[in-house]
Design an enzyme around this catalytic site. Structure first.
Site, PDB file in Angstrom:
ATOM      1  N   SER A 161      40.453  25.093  11.346  1.00  0.00           N
ATOM      2  CA  SER A 161      39.035  25.458  11.524  1.00  0.00           C
ATOM      3  C   SER A 161      38.392  25.770  10.178  1.00  0.00           C
ATOM      4  O   SER A 161      37.230  25.432   9.942  1.00  0.00           O
ATOM      5  CB  SER A 161      38.929  26.692  12.426  1.00  0.00           C
ATOM      6  OG  SER A 161      39.525  26.423  13.670  1.00  0.00           O
ATOM      7  N   ASN A 188      36.080  24.778  20.337  1.00  0.00           N
ATOM      8  CA  ASN A 188      34.890  25.283  21.049  1.00  0.00           C
ATOM      9  C   ASN A 188      34.517  26.691  20.603  1.00  0.00           C
ATOM     10  O   ASN A 188      33.346  27.068  20.640  1.00  0.00           O
ATOM     11  CB  ASN A 188      35.126  25.210  22.557  1.00  0.00           C
ATOM     12  CG  ASN A 188      35.069  23.768  23.049  1.00  0.00           C
ATOM     13  OD1 ASN A 188      35.036  22.834  22.236  1.00  0.00           O
ATOM     14  ND2 ASN A 188      35.044  23.581  24.361  1.00  0.00           N
ATOM     15  N   GLN A 222      33.430  21.277  52.850  1.00  0.00           N
ATOM     16  CA  GLN A 222      32.584  21.593  51.693  1.00  0.00           C
ATOM     17  C   GLN A 222      33.404  22.032  50.475  1.00  0.00           C
ATOM     18  O   GLN A 222      32.998  21.813  49.339  1.00  0.00           O
ATOM     19  CB  GLN A 222      31.591  22.700  52.052  1.00  0.00           C
ATOM     20  CG  GLN A 222      30.394  22.160  52.821  1.00  0.00           C
ATOM     21  CD  GLN A 222      29.304  23.183  52.972  1.00  0.00           C
ATOM     22  OE1 GLN A 222      29.484  24.362  52.638  1.00  0.00           O
ATOM     23  NE2 GLN A 222      28.167  22.757  53.489  1.00  0.00           N
ATOM     24  N   ASP A 264      47.677  24.303   6.772  1.00  0.00           N
ATOM     25  CA  ASP A 264      47.153  25.674   6.703  1.00  0.00           C
ATOM     26  C   ASP A 264      45.635  25.753   6.679  1.00  0.00           C
ATOM     27  O   ASP A 264      45.067  26.825   6.451  1.00  0.00           O
ATOM     28  CB  ASP A 264      47.716  26.380   5.449  1.00  0.00           C
ATOM     29  CG  ASP A 264      49.218  26.593   5.585  1.00  0.00           C
ATOM     30  OD1 ASP A 264      49.672  26.833   6.725  1.00  0.00           O
ATOM     31  OD2 ASP A 264      49.925  26.471   4.566  1.00  0.00           O
ATOM     32  N   PHE A 312      47.794  16.311  11.410  1.00  0.00           N
ATOM     33  CA  PHE A 312      47.172  15.922  12.699  1.00  0.00           C
ATOM     34  C   PHE A 312      46.229  14.729  12.538  1.00  0.00           C
ATOM     35  O   PHE A 312      45.128  14.724  13.107  1.00  0.00           O
ATOM     36  CB  PHE A 312      46.386  17.098  13.305  1.00  0.00           C
ATOM     37  CG  PHE A 312      47.187  18.353  13.494  1.00  0.00           C
ATOM     38  CD1 PHE A 312      48.383  18.329  14.183  1.00  0.00           C
ATOM     39  CD2 PHE A 312      46.738  19.572  12.984  1.00  0.00           C
ATOM     40  CE1 PHE A 312      49.124  19.489  14.363  1.00  0.00           C
ATOM     41  CE2 PHE A 312      47.472  20.733  13.154  1.00  0.00           C
ATOM     42  CZ  PHE A 312      48.673  20.694  13.834  1.00  0.00           C
ATOM     43  N   ILE A 313      46.630  13.747  11.753  1.00  0.00           N
ATOM     44  CA  ILE A 313      45.714  12.639  11.471  1.00  0.00           C
ATOM     45  C   ILE A 313      45.837  11.561  12.558  1.00  0.00           C
ATOM     46  O   ILE A 313      46.851  10.849  12.650  1.00  0.00           O
ATOM     47  CB  ILE A 313      45.953  12.059  10.051  1.00  0.00           C
ATOM     48  CG1 ILE A 313      45.869  13.210   9.023  1.00  0.00           C
ATOM     49  CG2 ILE A 313      44.968  10.938   9.736  1.00  0.00           C
ATOM     50  CD1 ILE A 313      44.620  14.091   9.127  1.00  0.00           C
ATOM     51  N   GLU A 323      31.149  12.507  15.237  1.00  0.00           N
ATOM     52  CA  GLU A 323      32.290  12.671  16.139  1.00  0.00           C
ATOM     53  C   GLU A 323      31.872  13.375  17.423  1.00  0.00           C
ATOM     54  O   GLU A 323      32.229  12.963  18.521  1.00  0.00           O
ATOM     55  CB  GLU A 323      33.323  13.570  15.463  1.00  0.00           C
ATOM     56  CG  GLU A 323      34.583  12.870  15.035  1.00  0.00           C
ATOM     57  CD  GLU A 323      35.624  13.852  14.537  1.00  0.00           C
ATOM     58  OE1 GLU A 323      35.864  13.866  13.331  1.00  0.00           O
ATOM     59  OE2 GLU A 323      36.193  14.613  15.344  1.00  0.00           O
ATOM     60  N   ARG A 377      41.639  10.122  52.480  1.00  0.00           N
ATOM     61  CA  ARG A 377      42.714  11.069  52.835  1.00  0.00           C
ATOM     62  C   ARG A 377      42.279  11.908  54.038  1.00  0.00           C
ATOM     63  O   ARG A 377      41.238  12.576  54.010  1.00  0.00           O
ATOM     64  CB  ARG A 377      42.994  11.990  51.627  1.00  0.00           C
ATOM     65  CG  ARG A 377      43.988  13.095  51.892  1.00  0.00           C
ATOM     66  CD  ARG A 377      45.402  12.567  51.952  1.00  0.00           C
ATOM     67  NE  ARG A 377      46.368  13.656  52.117  1.00  0.00           N
ATOM     68  CZ  ARG A 377      47.616  13.472  52.495  1.00  0.00           C
ATOM     69  NH1 ARG A 377      48.067  12.253  52.767  1.00  0.00           N
ATOM     70  NH2 ARG A 377      48.441  14.495  52.613  1.00  0.00           N
TER      71      ARG A 377
HETATM   72  C1  LIG Z   1      44.083  15.386  19.482  1.00  0.00           C
HETATM   73  C2  LIG Z   1      43.698  15.861  18.110  1.00  0.00           C
HETATM   74  C3  LIG Z   1      43.301  14.929  17.166  1.00  0.00           C
HETATM   75  C4  LIG Z   1      42.991  15.342  15.859  1.00  0.00           C
HETATM   76  N1  LIG Z   1      42.648  14.385  14.923  1.00  0.00           N
HETATM   77  C5  LIG Z   1      42.355  14.775  13.653  1.00  0.00           C
HETATM   78  C6  LIG Z   1      42.038  13.791  12.653  1.00  0.00           C
HETATM   79  O1  LIG Z   1      42.008  12.582  12.902  1.00  0.00           O
HETATM   80  N2  LIG Z   1      41.758  14.217  11.396  1.00  0.00           N
HETATM   81  C7  LIG Z   1      41.769  15.534  11.060  1.00  0.00           C
HETATM   82  O2  LIG Z   1      41.483  15.853   9.916  1.00  0.00           O
HETATM   83  N3  LIG Z   1      42.094  16.493  11.985  1.00  0.00           N
HETATM   84  C8  LIG Z   1      42.386  16.139  13.262  1.00  0.00           C
HETATM   85  N4  LIG Z   1      42.715  17.086  14.219  1.00  0.00           N
HETATM   86  C9  LIG Z   1      42.815  18.495  13.817  1.00  0.00           C
HETATM   87  C10 LIG Z   1      41.636  19.326  14.299  1.00  0.00           C
HETATM   88  O3  LIG Z   1      40.514  19.035  13.558  1.00  0.00           O
HETATM   89  C11 LIG Z   1      42.066  20.793  14.214  1.00  0.00           C
HETATM   90  O4  LIG Z   1      43.058  20.973  15.212  1.00  0.00           O
HETATM   91  C12 LIG Z   1      40.921  21.763  14.450  1.00  0.00           C
HETATM   92  O5  LIG Z   1      40.042  21.737  13.363  1.00  0.00           O
HETATM   93  C13 LIG Z   1      41.427  23.204  14.660  1.00  0.00           C
HETATM   94  O6  LIG Z   1      42.326  23.582  13.676  1.00  0.00           O
HETATM   95  P1  LIG Z   1      43.750  24.196  14.098  1.00  0.00           P
HETATM   96  O7  LIG Z   1      44.312  23.358  15.166  1.00  0.00           O
HETATM   97  O8  LIG Z   1      44.540  24.358  12.852  1.00  0.00           O
HETATM   98  O9  LIG Z   1      43.431  25.607  14.738  1.00  0.00           O
HETATM   99  P2  LIG Z   1      43.129  26.995  13.972  1.00  0.00           P
HETATM  100  O10 LIG Z   1      42.002  26.818  13.024  1.00  0.00           O
HETATM  101  O11 LIG Z   1      44.393  27.558  13.455  1.00  0.00           O
HETATM  102  O12 LIG Z   1      42.618  27.881  15.193  1.00  0.00           O
HETATM  103  C14 LIG Z   1      43.515  28.404  16.173  1.00  0.00           C
HETATM  104  C15 LIG Z   1      42.692  29.148  17.227  1.00  0.00           C
HETATM  105  O13 LIG Z   1      41.945  30.204  16.622  1.00  0.00           O
HETATM  106  C16 LIG Z   1      40.573  30.063  16.883  1.00  0.00           C
HETATM  107  N5  LIG Z   1      39.790  30.480  15.714  1.00  0.00           N
HETATM  108  C17 LIG Z   1      40.044  30.253  14.404  1.00  0.00           C
HETATM  109  N6  LIG Z   1      39.087  30.768  13.639  1.00  0.00           N
HETATM  110  C18 LIG Z   1      38.175  31.341  14.464  1.00  0.00           C
HETATM  111  C19 LIG Z   1      36.928  32.012  14.294  1.00  0.00           C
HETATM  112  N7  LIG Z   1      36.414  32.223  13.082  1.00  0.00           N
HETATM  113  N8  LIG Z   1      36.263  32.437  15.394  1.00  0.00           N
HETATM  114  C20 LIG Z   1      36.766  32.228  16.635  1.00  0.00           C
HETATM  115  N9  LIG Z   1      37.935  31.608  16.863  1.00  0.00           N
HETATM  116  C21 LIG Z   1      38.631  31.156  15.809  1.00  0.00           C
HETATM  117  C22 LIG Z   1      40.369  28.576  17.136  1.00  0.00           C
HETATM  118  O14 LIG Z   1      39.197  28.327  17.891  1.00  0.00           O
HETATM  119  C23 LIG Z   1      41.648  28.237  17.889  1.00  0.00           C
HETATM  120  O15 LIG Z   1      41.507  28.580  19.239  1.00  0.00           O
HETATM  121  C24 LIG Z   1      43.034  16.714  15.524  1.00  0.00           C
HETATM  122  C25 LIG Z   1      43.411  17.645  16.504  1.00  0.00           C
HETATM  123  C26 LIG Z   1      43.746  17.233  17.773  1.00  0.00           C
HETATM  124  C27 LIG Z   1      44.154  18.241  18.801  1.00  0.00           C
END
Ligand SMILES: Cc1cc2nc3c(=O)[nH]c(=O)nc-3n(C[C@H](O)[C@H](O)[C@H](O)COP(=O)(O)OP(=O)(O)OC[C@H]3O[C@@H](n4cnc5c(N)ncnc54)[C@H](O)[C@@H]3O)c2cc1C
Length: 379
Positions: A130, A363, A276, A127, A154-155, A239, A265
């Site tokens: 971000s 991003n 182009q 939970d 997601f570690i 990172e 190809r």
């Molecule tokens: C391949 C991969 C490897 C990973 N490895 C690790 C790891 O080793 N260790 C670790 O701790 N974590 C890891 N992660 C987790 C990663 O850090 C999180 O996925 C990331 O921080 C985003 O959190 P979330 O996926 O829960 O998305 P959420 O925070 O739920 O966000 C969902 C969407 O809402 C948008 N959003 C949320 N808040 C805002 C805001 N305030 N403004 C604009 N947009 C917003 C986000 O940009 C996203 O598009 C990994 C993730 C991936 C995909």
């Protein structure tokens, strides 16, 4: 800033490319972590690229480190494996090297440099993604330990890691303060879940890691109690530079494959690259690569001067991730139906690339940061 590479840097780059092509491109190891490949790369010494010789490292500059990781991404097609290596070096080992006490370094660093221990970072929770600072994992002081409870999601490197850098909240003066801990998988109460199936980066295992009344010795606090927020900020800065340095090399590799394919190809009696619509896609790839490389070397030079590069790494991360995804998307278009098949590896490259707009801060979040930091004029 002078980005002219020395003969030594060029030689290291050649060696990494040659090594990667020879030992890291086994087509049978694209979908799972290969211990054999790990042992091969550990012998190369790259894990200790910026670590001092005292701990068995190469003691190279951050610019040399960037060149080496770029070369790894260029030579090695197995992006998941490169991701394992980068997680280990830049957010596992590097945090202990930069912020660990002498005792912690003594305990872990040499084994991590030699690849005997694999590192991993655990910030995210189910939970809190971000909004990482809203984490719920706790560490409670008890005698000579902290008792760690919670679950991290997601570690990356999870099931293969020996050492986790874990962040948890500790009560200090009635305030919950984020603190970093070095936690061994061997500690009682640490449990890794099943590997999570994902879209790409399949040779890098990812899982949930739970901590159930784990006794972490006080000496395993990383940095200071309550100093975790700045450690996370620092970890993300590393990172965003080095886990994306390899993508600069990967884009170069994909572009070169496209040039070859567009030349070979033939349709309508001529090479498709003579159109182009095709050659401009490749030209756009080159533009993206050059701009990315410039920014990478600039950040590495800032790091060598011990300067903060938070906004630069945020910009670099957004630019490289979006460039890399677009490069792979265009490559698939140039390869046509062949690109859509599994045989050519282009679809895998695209699936691997997409993750980089999410990890290390999405991003969208980074654009928020860049906007906020742009309010202060740099001129
Ligand atoms: C391949 C991969 C490897 C990973 N490895 C690790 C790891 O080793 N260790 C670790 O701790 N974590 C890891 N992660 C987790 C990663 O850090 C999180 O996925 C990331 O921080 C985003 O959190 P979330 O996926 O829960 O998305 P959420 O925070 O739920 O966000 C969902 C969407 O809402 C948008 N959003 C949320 N808040 C805002 C805001 N305030 N403004 C604009 N947009 C917003 C986000 O940009 C996203 O598009 C990994 C993730 C991936 C995909």
């Amino acid at each position: 800033m002078d980005f002219t590479l020395s003969e030594e840097q060029k030689q290291l780059r050649r060696e990494i490319i040659q090594f990667s092509r020879e030992y890291l491109n086994d087509e049978n190891c694209m979908d799972f972590f290969s211990r054999e490949m790990w042992e091969e790369i550990s012998q190369l010494g790259i894990h200790g690229v910026i670590v001092s010789e005292e701990y068995g490292g190469m003691n190279e500059s951050f610019l040399t480190g960037a060149i080496m990781i770029e070369a790894l991404g260029y030579g090695c097609k197995n992006n998941g494996f490169v991701f394992v290596v980068n997680n280990h070096i830049w957010v596992g080992l590097n945090l202990i090297y930069l912020y660990g006490s002498d005792l912690l370094k003594e305990k872990y660093l040499r084994n991590m440099v030699e690849g005997k221990y694999i590192g991993s970072i655990a910030i995210s929770e189910a939970d809190s993604g971000s909004d990482a600072f809203s984490m719920e994992t706790t560490a409670q002081e008890k005698d000579d330990c902290y008792i760690l409870n919670g679950s991290k999601m997601f570690i990356s490197n999870g099931s293969i890691a020996d050492v986790f850098v874990v962040f948890a909240k500790v009560m200090v003066d009635n305030l919950a303060q984020i603190t970093g801990f070095v936690v061994e998988k061997a500690f009682d109460g640490v449990k890794c879940g099943q590997d999570i199936e994902k879209m790409g980066l399949n040779s890098c295992p990812m899982c949930e890691v739970t901590f159930n009344n784990v006794k972490v010795p006080k000496e395993n606090v990383l940095g200071t109690v309550g100093g975790g927020k700045s450690l996370i900020t620092s970890a993300l800065e590393w990172e965003r530079c080095y886990e994306f340095a390899c993508h600069v090399g990967a884009m170069q590799r994909v572009m070169e494959e496209c040039i070859r394919y567009a030349d070979e190809r033939r349709q309508f009696g001529k090479a498709i690259g003579e159109n182009q619509a095709v050659s401009h896609k490749i030209a756009d790839m080159r533009i993206k690569i050059e701009m990315s490389r410039l920014m990478l070397y600039k950040i590495a030079c800032l790091k060598d001067k011990k300067r903060n590069a938070y906004v630069e790494t945020s910009i670099f991360k957004v630019f490289v991730s979006e460039s890399y995804i677009q490069v792979c998307r265009d490559a698939l278009q140039i390869y046509g139906a062949y690109g859509y098949t599994k045989e050519y590896g282009i679809e895998r490259e695209l699936r691997d690339a997409i993750a980089c707009s999410i990890y290390s801060g999405t991003n969208e979040i980074l654009r928020n940061t860049i906007y906020d930091m742009s309010k202060i004029s740099v001129l």
